[in-house]
Design an enzyme around this catalytic site. Sequence first.
Site, PDB file in Angstrom:
ATOM      1  N   CYS A  39     -43.286  40.838 -23.688  1.00 50.07           N
ATOM      2  CA  CYS A  39     -43.423  41.053 -25.127  1.00 50.07           C
ATOM      3  C   CYS A  39     -42.889  42.420 -25.543  1.00 50.07           C
ATOM      4  O   CYS A  39     -42.681  43.309 -24.724  1.00 50.07           O
ATOM      5  CB  CYS A  39     -44.899  40.983 -25.537  1.00 50.07           C
ATOM      6  SG  CYS A  39     -45.731  39.446 -25.143  1.00 50.07           S
ATOM      7  N   ASP A 426     -17.549  72.731 -39.814  1.00 53.91           N
ATOM      8  CA  ASP A 426     -17.868  72.224 -41.150  1.00 53.91           C
ATOM      9  C   ASP A 426     -18.554  73.295 -41.986  1.00 53.91           C
ATOM     10  O   ASP A 426     -19.409  74.046 -41.493  1.00 53.91           O
ATOM     11  CB  ASP A 426     -18.776  70.999 -41.019  1.00 53.91           C
ATOM     12  CG  ASP A 426     -19.102  70.373 -42.352  1.00 53.91           C
ATOM     13  OD1 ASP A 426     -18.302  69.534 -42.815  1.00 53.91           O
ATOM     14  OD2 ASP A 426     -20.140  70.725 -42.937  1.00 53.91           O
TER      15      ASP A 426
END
Length: 459
Positions: A39, A426
């Site tokens: 599960c 950047d």
Amino acid sequence: MTAITDQQQTRLFQQARLARDARFDGRFFTAVKTTGIYCRSICPATPPKEHNVSYFRTATQAAAAGYRPCLRCRPDSAPGSAAWLGSQSVVQRAMRLIQQGWLNDHGLGELASYLGITDRYLRQLFQKNLGTAPKHFAQYHQCLFAKQLIHQTSLAMSEVALASGFNSVRRFNDCFKKMLLVTPSDIRRRSAEAQNSDLRLKLFYRPPYNWTAMHRFLSVRVLKGLEQLSESAYGRSISLNGQQGFFTATHLPTQHAFDVRLDWSDLSQLRTVVNQIRRVLDLESDAEHIRQHLQPLLPIAFQWHEGLRLPGTWSLFEAGVRAILGQQVSVSAACQLTQQLIDELGQKAHGRTYFPEPAVLENRSLDFLRMPGSRKQTLRNLAAHLLRYPDSEPADWASIKGIGPWTIQYTQLRGMGAPDIYLDGDAGVKKALRLFPADFDAQQAAPWRSYLTFQMWQQ
């Protein structure tokens, strides 16, 4: 981060299982010895006693140990997890290619050669990191995707077989029963969920997911005709190998999922399309795992934003074009240029606009774009390169005139969802660095520097 022992990890898994903590969904799977079922950590069934439980890092390992998937929590729907692989980039890349269907049309030797290693070493890497062979991994994930289609759609079994990469229904049935220990028809009979007549799937993620930040990022970059953005949904036209379509993904925060509606006719490419949508929305990342790694490295003045994801573009070519148009201009100027490109050269069909293919740009003058001629030539150079080398990736683009490190890295970030890209050149990153001490080393943030970059943009 300090490494934890196997015993500590087992205790962590036990706590997450008992709490049904969705942040761990897909990071491990619980197998119940008494029932032979495995599960997800969030399974709603009554938790079994600890002495009846075994833990597996992957669904593939649980299946290899002889367990069959739970029909209630559906392990096929769990978010993928490669965080625990750490720096094993070759394995991650191989997993990505296999999940995209590479082995459907190529041999294992071709995959290994493409990755720059021998097929023997590739098998060793899979055995060491996943506990299974590459072909077994491929077949198992084909079956899991098929299981999801059986649960959530009304596609005929022949269509499910085709969509999940099988050439015949007989081979599909045999492989499905062997891998999942249950037949496709049995799953369909026992499925309680109403099936959809159209292509509609729920794609799950591990919380937190910062949809507000994702929406804000997309809202200033959305391209009219190509993309649609509402308060809770993102949609866009898509193309792949000559086929065209559209998807809309609606955020379902209480279910930790996106409800995806697909307009796509070529079922043989459906699995690849769904995987690309997962990448565009960055549904595979483990935000809590990333936070635990990055937050201790940040200064006190740094404001942490929970659940940031990497907003992706549909294709490498589109990401490359957007990066080139964004060189040395503002975000709004780059978006305006891209919109002009779409309006002028985008293909119009079925009331939608599609991003132009490389063949459309290769020999065009691009006079309608108000930018330097050298940058227009860079667009043509990229288009020509990809027409000649269609499997080329950004790391191979350095020889293309006009494409430098920033363009390559930005393309990897948005076109591939690469998790370890640090855009130190950047402007936004440089501004955020003012908060950091002078001796800050971004290498400490590996392998999650892409998420550090996005956190810095938020500052």
